[in-house]
Design a protein around this motif. Structure first.
Motif, PDB file in Angstrom:
ATOM      1  N   VAL A 111       0.844  -1.188   0.000  1.00  0.00           N
ATOM      2  CA  VAL A 111       0.000   0.000   0.000  1.00  0.00           C
ATOM      3  C   VAL A 111       0.879   1.237   0.000  1.00  0.00           C
ATOM      4  O   VAL A 111       1.952   1.265   0.616  1.00  0.00           O
ATOM      5  N   VAL A 112       0.429   2.241  -0.730  1.00  0.00           N
ATOM      6  CA  VAL A 112       1.101   3.542  -0.784  1.00  0.00           C
ATOM      7  C   VAL A 112       0.064   4.577  -0.386  1.00  0.00           C
ATOM      8  O   VAL A 112      -0.987   4.681  -1.019  1.00  0.00           O
ATOM      9  N   ALA A 123      -4.228  -1.778   7.343  1.00  0.00           N
ATOM     10  CA  ALA A 123      -4.853  -3.083   7.101  1.00  0.00           C
ATOM     11  C   ALA A 123      -4.040  -3.937   6.134  1.00  0.00           C
ATOM     12  O   ALA A 123      -4.285  -5.151   6.024  1.00  0.00           O
ATOM     13  N   CYS A 124      -3.089  -3.343   5.431  1.00  0.00           N
ATOM     14  CA  CYS A 124      -2.252  -4.108   4.489  1.00  0.00           C
ATOM     15  C   CYS A 124      -1.208  -4.902   5.254  1.00  0.00           C
ATOM     16  O   CYS A 124      -0.487  -4.354   6.090  1.00  0.00           O
ATOM     17  N   GLU A 125      -1.112  -6.194   4.960  1.00  0.00           N
ATOM     18  CA  GLU A 125      -0.129  -7.049   5.634  1.00  0.00           C
ATOM     19  C   GLU A 125       1.218  -7.028   4.936  1.00  0.00           C
ATOM     20  O   GLU A 125       2.190  -7.586   5.447  1.00  0.00           O
ATOM     21  N   GLY A 126       1.280  -6.394   3.764  1.00  0.00           N
ATOM     22  CA  GLY A 126       2.543  -6.289   3.036  1.00  0.00           C
ATOM     23  C   GLY A 126       3.271  -4.990   3.351  1.00  0.00           C
ATOM     24  O   GLY A 126       3.067  -4.385   4.412  1.00  0.00           O
ATOM     25  N   GLU A 127       4.135  -4.585   2.432  1.00  0.00           N
ATOM     26  CA  GLU A 127       4.902  -3.357   2.628  1.00  0.00           C
ATOM     27  C   GLU A 127       3.979  -2.140   2.590  1.00  0.00           C
ATOM     28  O   GLU A 127       2.994  -2.095   1.851  1.00  0.00           O
ATOM     29  N   ARG A 128       4.340  -1.143   3.410  1.00  0.00           N
ATOM     30  CA  ARG A 128       3.560   0.089   3.483  1.00  0.00           C
ATOM     31  C   ARG A 128       4.498   1.278   3.261  1.00  0.00           C
ATOM     32  O   ARG A 128       5.550   1.373   3.900  1.00  0.00           O
ATOM     33  N   VAL A 129       4.079   2.157   2.365  1.00  0.00           N
ATOM     34  CA  VAL A 129       4.860   3.353   2.058  1.00  0.00           C
ATOM     35  C   VAL A 129       3.986   4.568   2.314  1.00  0.00           C
ATOM     36  O   VAL A 129       2.824   4.613   1.890  1.00  0.00           O
ATOM     37  N   ARG A 143       8.468   9.910  10.992  1.00  0.00           N
ATOM     38  CA  ARG A 143       8.004   8.812  10.139  1.00  0.00           C
ATOM     39  C   ARG A 143       6.870   8.053  10.817  1.00  0.00           C
ATOM     40  O   ARG A 143       6.979   7.651  11.971  1.00  0.00           O
ATOM     41  N   PRO A 144       5.765   7.812  10.090  1.00  0.00           N
ATOM     42  CA  PRO A 144       4.664   7.034  10.677  1.00  0.00           C
ATOM     43  C   PRO A 144       5.114   5.617  11.007  1.00  0.00           C
ATOM     44  O   PRO A 144       5.817   4.973  10.210  1.00  0.00           O
ATOM     45  N   ASP A 145       4.715   5.122  12.147  1.00  0.00           N
ATOM     46  CA  ASP A 145       5.082   3.770  12.571  1.00  0.00           C
ATOM     47  C   ASP A 145       4.563   2.742  11.568  1.00  0.00           C
ATOM     48  O   ASP A 145       3.404   2.792  11.149  1.00  0.00           O
ATOM     49  N   GLY A 146       5.429   1.817  11.194  1.00  0.00           N
ATOM     50  CA  GLY A 146       5.040   0.743  10.303  1.00  0.00           C
ATOM     51  C   GLY A 146       5.084   1.089   8.831  1.00  0.00           C
ATOM     52  O   GLY A 146       4.667   0.286   7.990  1.00  0.00           O
ATOM     53  N   PHE A 147       5.610   2.288   8.500  1.00  0.00           N
ATOM     54  CA  PHE A 147       5.676   2.735   7.116  1.00  0.00           C
ATOM     55  C   PHE A 147       7.093   3.164   6.753  1.00  0.00           C
ATOM     56  O   PHE A 147       7.831   3.675   7.601  1.00  0.00           O
TER      57      PHE A 147
END
Length: 263
Positions: A111-112, A123-129, A143-147
């Motif tokens: 997700v971007v 909600a995306c279990e893959g990479e997050r940008v 930086r947002p946590d998890g991104f």
């Protein structure tokens, strides 16, 4: 149009490559291809085809090498009509990733997201940008946590891109909406519909097309990127422009040499 711009192109990226070749006497790769206004911040960004391609290459390298994305993957793009959104669309198509503007992050491989979509993007279990969408492509203050912070990651990427796997015209390229109904397109179908849209909307080579439409459906993608790209035209994207007066619009249309206004 009497003859299609880049008639041999079968993927959206090949349309961009035609710009870089100067695919028509009316097309100058050093002239503006994407001009962006954010009337909430006063930002104005102008990218030539060469500069835009450089951003696409860097983003495609980030997708391929850092995010391990490739053909068969789907990217949910939770982004407004913005110059960086246009970059991400072409980067996805460079790698062979299907772009899903406004798509469900839970059903995507990556997700971007802009600032407004960060909660949904979790909600995306893959990479997050995450894209801050700040003037001059600035980073998030924190930086947002998890991104990954796109603005922090992309500058170090290579200026040239070559896909590890060939991107074929019949591979999935775009999932969008038409009148609220889902539409799935291959690269070839995306180019063909963009050409048809250019003809219907009256976009010709060398035109300057102004769009205020969202990228969340085909109408906005067509007006604000794909039809101009297919015609050999350029685009002026305007965000947060609802409050402009008629006089301000007239001044912008004149200063940007707009030949067609959509939305």
């Amino acid at each position: 149009m009497t003859s299609p711009f880049a008639a041999d192109a079968r993927t959206p990226v090949e349309l961009l490559h035609a710009y870089l070749r100067g695919g028509s006497p009316s097309v100058d790769p050093a002239a503006p291809l994407v001009t962006f206004y954010d009337d909430a911040t006063g930002e104005r960004v102008e990218l030539s085809a060469r500069t835009f391609d450089n951003w696409v290459a860097k983003t495609a390298n980030l997708l391929q090498d850092e995010l391990n994305a490739g053909p068969g993957d789907r990217a949910a793009l939770l982004l407004p009509a913005h110059w960086q959104s246009a970059v991400w669309l072409l980067a996805c198509w460079s790698v062979g990733v299907a772009a899903v503007p406004g798509g469900d992050p839970a059903a995507a491989d990556l997700v971007v997201s802009g600032p407004d979509g960060l909660e949904a993007a979790q909600a995306c279990e893959g990479e997050r940008v995450a894209l801050a969408l700040r003037p001059l492509g600035g980073r998030f203050p924190q930086r947002p946590d998890g991104f990954l912070d796109y603005a922090a990651e992309v500058p170090g990427q290579g200026d040239r891109f070559a896909p590890y796997s060939p991107v074929t015209p019949d591979a999935p390229a775009l999932e969008t909406l038409v009148d609220g109904l889902p539409l799935k397109l291959t690269g070839d179908q995306t180019v063909q519909l963009a050409r048809e849209g250019a003809t219907r909307l009256g976009v010709d080579t060398g035109d300057r097309v102004l769009s205020t439409l969202s990228y969340d459906d085909w109408a906005g993608l067509e007006a604000g990127l794909l039809a101009p790209l297919a015609a050999g035209a350029s685009v002026v994207l305007c965000r947060n422009s609802e409050g402009l007066s008629a006089e301000q619009w007239e001044k912008r249309v004149e200063s940007e040499r707009v030949t067609l206004r959509l939305g």
